[in-house]
Design an enzyme around this catalytic site. Structure first.
Site, short mmCIF file in Angstrom:
data_model
loop_
_atom_site.label_atom_id
_atom_site.label_comp_id
_atom_site.label_asym_id
_atom_site.label_seq_id
_atom_site.Cartn_x
_atom_site.Cartn_y
_atom_site.Cartn_z
N ARG A 1 0.64 -1.31 -0.15
CA ARG A 1 -0.28 0.38 -0.05
C ARG A 1 0.52 1.10 0.35
O ARG A 1 1.73 1.16 0.66
CB ARG A 1 -0.89 -0.19 1.55
CG ARG A 1 -1.88 -0.31 1.08
CD ARG A 1 -3.26 -0.24 2.61
NE ARG A 1 -2.19 0.45 3.27
CZ ARG A 1 -3.04 0.83 4.36
NH1 ARG A 1 -4.39 0.53 4.47
NH2 ARG A 1 -2.16 1.17 5.60
N THR B 1 -1.11 7.71 -0.70
CA THR B 1 -2.39 7.30 -1.27
C THR B 1 -3.36 6.64 -0.80
O THR B 1 -4.11 6.39 -0.87
CB THR B 1 -2.25 7.11 -3.33
OG1 THR B 1 -1.89 5.50 -2.82
CG2 THR B 1 -1.05 8.32 -3.62
C1 PRP Z 1 -1.21 -4.89 4.68
C2 PRP Z 1 -1.98 -5.57 4.70
C3 PRP Z 1 -2.60 -5.88 3.13
C4 PRP Z 1 -3.27 -4.89 3.40
C5 PRP Z 1 -4.92 -3.47 3.86
O1 PRP Z 1 0.11 -4.98 3.07
O2 PRP Z 1 -1.27 -6.90 4.75
O3 PRP Z 1 -2.04 -6.21 2.30
O4 PRP Z 1 -2.61 -3.36 3.94
O5 PRP Z 1 -4.75 -2.43 3.72
P1 PRP Z 1 -5.64 -2.22 2.62
O6 PRP Z 1 -7.04 -3.31 2.20
O7 PRP Z 1 -6.47 -0.99 2.44
O8 PRP Z 1 -5.19 -2.56 1.00
P2 PRP Z 1 0.83 -4.01 3.65
O9 PRP Z 1 0.70 -2.39 2.39
O10 PRP Z 1 1.25 -3.37 4.65
O11 PRP Z 1 2.21 -4.63 3.34
P3 PRP Z 1 3.07 -5.68 3.69
O12 PRP Z 1 1.94 -6.53 4.51
O13 PRP Z 1 4.01 -6.37 3.42
O14 PRP Z 1 3.94 -5.44 4.96
N1 URA Z 2 -2.87 -2.55 6.60
C1 URA Z 2 -2.00 -3.04 8.52
O1 URA Z 2 -1.41 -3.75 8.42
N2 URA Z 2 -2.79 -2.92 9.49
C2 URA Z 2 -4.16 -2.04 9.04
O2 URA Z 2 -4.42 -1.55 9.91
C3 URA Z 2 -4.57 -0.70 8.08
C4 URA Z 2 -3.90 -2.14 6.75
#
Ligand code: PRP
Ligand code: URA
Length: 209
Positions: free
Chosen positions: A104, A108
């Site tokens: 993410r 944004t």
């Molecule tokens: C986190 C989580 C989801 C996403 C959820 O991943 O594991 O994939 O955020 O958020 P959303 O519903 O708003 O898209 P992150 O982007 O932090 O990546 P990571 O798993 O590599 O830490």
């Molecule tokens: N991704 C995470 O890992 N935690 C949150 O609360 C939201 C997005």
């Protein structure tokens, strides 16, 4: 509209409460994510079709139930989804595993794709997308769209904690997808984190913060 199943099992909720605690160690966090995924998989596969097959026991031949229908695949959204894979595979050991890498954008909150490797026959499989967190729903929706572009027709989404906003987005963009969650929390904060949630799942699984 896809069905939303919210788990009510005391063992899942006990483990989830430990998971939420900010003082829980990386080791315990990782183990608990796997255990919860295993319990969730058990319930999310409850409606898989079975057929009777002939088996000879040491005592007598008979007809007994075995899984039928589509073969299965588990697709974790990297990174945090990786934490749920072992628990899933403990329940459905023959499933193939695909990977979709999304992060993410912190400004944004839009998902950015950086990796994808799927089984060649993914379009023939019943797919379980796994990711501990469903926040804005952007990452899950993008992953499901991607799988549909690869021909997948039957997709389920499994998250440990969801925000109502994320559920609404997935339901609106993918009304054919059933969602399985252990808990639906209150809301998102200004940074897109689930409140009260458990923080950043990826960082807590891999110890990166
Ligand atoms: C986190 C989580 C989801 C996403 C959820 O991943 O594991 O994939 O955020 O958020 P959303 O519903 O708003 O898209 P992150 O982007 O932090 O990546 P990571 O798993 O590599 O830490
Ligand atoms: N991704 C995470 O890992 N935690 C949150 O609360 C939201 C997005």
């Amino acid at each position: 509209m896809g069905k939303v199943t919210v788990y009510d099992h005391p063992l899942i909720h006990h483990k989830l409460t430990i998971l939420r605690n900010k003082d829980t160690s990386v080791k315990d966090f990782r183990e608990l994510i796997g255990e919860i995924a295993m319990f969730m998989c058990y319930e999310a596969t409850r409606d898989l079709p079975t057929e009777e097959i002939e088996v000879e026991t040491p005592v007598a031949p008979g007809k007994f139930r075995a899984l039928s229908g589509k073969m299965l695949a588990v697709v974790p959204i990297l990174r945090a989804g990786l934490g749920m894979v072992d628990g899933m595979i403990a329940m459905i050991p023959s499933a193939k595993i695909g990977h979709i890498g999304l992060y993410r954008d912190p400004d944004t909150l839009e998902p950015v794709e950086y990796y994808c490797k799927l089984p060649t026959d993914i379009s023939e499989r019943e797919v379980f997308v796994v990711d501990p967190m469903l926040a804005t729903g952007g990452s899950a929706s993008a992953a499901i769209t991607f799988l549909k572009e690869h021909g997948c027709k039957s997709i389920r989404l499994m998250n440990i904690i969801a925000a109502p906003e994320g559920i609404a987005v997935v339901q609106q963009q993918h009304p054919d997808v059933d969602i399985y969650v252990a808990a639906v929390d209150e809301c998102l904060n200004d940074h897109g984190y689930i409140v009260p949630g458990l923080g950043d799942a990826g960082d807590r699984i891999f110890g990166t913060k």
